[in-house]
Design an enzyme around this catalytic site. Structure first.
Site, PDB file in Angstrom:
ATOM      1  N   TYR A   1      -3.059   5.470   4.809  1.00  0.00           N
ATOM      2  CA  TYR A   1      -3.929   4.533   4.097  1.00  0.00           C
ATOM      3  C   TYR A   1      -4.291   3.397   5.036  1.00  0.00           C
ATOM      4  O   TYR A   1      -3.637   3.158   6.054  1.00  0.00           O
ATOM      5  CB  TYR A   1      -3.279   4.002   2.808  1.00  0.00           C
ATOM      6  CG  TYR A   1      -2.109   3.074   3.014  1.00  0.00           C
ATOM      7  CD1 TYR A   1      -2.287   1.699   3.065  1.00  0.00           C
ATOM      8  CD2 TYR A   1      -0.820   3.575   3.138  1.00  0.00           C
ATOM      9  CE1 TYR A   1      -1.210   0.847   3.247  1.00  0.00           C
ATOM     10  CE2 TYR A   1       0.264   2.737   3.314  1.00  0.00           C
ATOM     11  CZ  TYR A   1       0.064   1.371   3.370  1.00  0.00           C
ATOM     12  OH  TYR A   1       1.130   0.532   3.543  1.00  0.00           O
ATOM     13  N   CYS A   2      -5.382   2.735   4.700  1.00  0.00           N
ATOM     14  CA  CYS A   2      -5.819   1.526   5.401  1.00  0.00           C
ATOM     15  C   CYS A   2      -6.240   0.535   4.326  1.00  0.00           C
ATOM     16  O   CYS A   2      -5.802   0.647   3.185  1.00  0.00           O
ATOM     17  CB  CYS A   2      -6.940   1.844   6.393  1.00  0.00           C
ATOM     18  SG  CYS A   2      -8.462   2.411   5.604  1.00  0.00           S
ATOM     19  N   GLN A   3      -7.097  -0.397   4.649  1.00  0.00           N
ATOM     20  CA  GLN A   3      -7.512  -1.389   3.663  1.00  0.00           C
ATOM     21  C   GLN A   3      -8.487  -0.798   2.642  1.00  0.00           C
ATOM     22  O   GLN A   3      -8.352  -1.028   1.463  1.00  0.00           O
ATOM     23  CB  GLN A   3      -8.133  -2.608   4.350  1.00  0.00           C
ATOM     24  CG  GLN A   3      -8.415  -3.760   3.421  1.00  0.00           C
ATOM     25  CD  GLN A   3      -7.150  -4.354   2.804  1.00  0.00           C
ATOM     26  OE1 GLN A   3      -6.069  -4.283   3.360  1.00  0.00           O
ATOM     27  NE2 GLN A   3      -7.303  -4.934   1.628  1.00  0.00           N
TER      28      GLN A   3
END
Length: 114
Positions: free
Chosen positions: A80-82
């Protein structure tokens, strides 16, 4: 590879990558020991992250490659990232590195409210 695959990344849209909604993602990451990776910067990670995640910054290519080289390619990797943008790019890189089961959090950490 067709010209469309080359232009639009079709060759990298592998069956190895699956985008999961936050409910399915949460269920998946609560099942025992997993490879959970936050590909945001160290500063973003320090501001808040999913419990149990390790931080491998997508924007640091040498560390990214070295850190993922230490991971098990035959085991699922949850990314995941932002917002979901960097993690999709990271997932495509991982396919190229030989990973075969990659799960990405749809909408990224900003949608996570657990």
């Amino acid at each position: 590879m067709s010209i469309l695959d080359f232009l639009f990344g079709g060759a990298n849209n592998s069956d190895a990558i699956e985008v999961l909604g936050k409910e399915d993602y949460k269920k998946a990451i609560t099942k025992g020991k997993i490879q959970l990776v936050d590909v945001r910067t160290a500063r973003e990670f320090a501001a808040g992250h999913i419990k149990g995640a390790c931080n491998i910054d997508y924007f640091n290519p040498s560390a990214f490659k070295a850190d993922f080289a230490e991971m098990k390619k035959d085991k699922p990797v949850y990314l995941y990232c932002q917002s979901g943008n960097r993690s999709q790019k990271a997932a495509k890189k991982l396919v190229g590195m030989g990973f075969s089961m990659i799960y990405d959090l749809k909408g990224g950490y900003r949608t996570w409210n657990y």
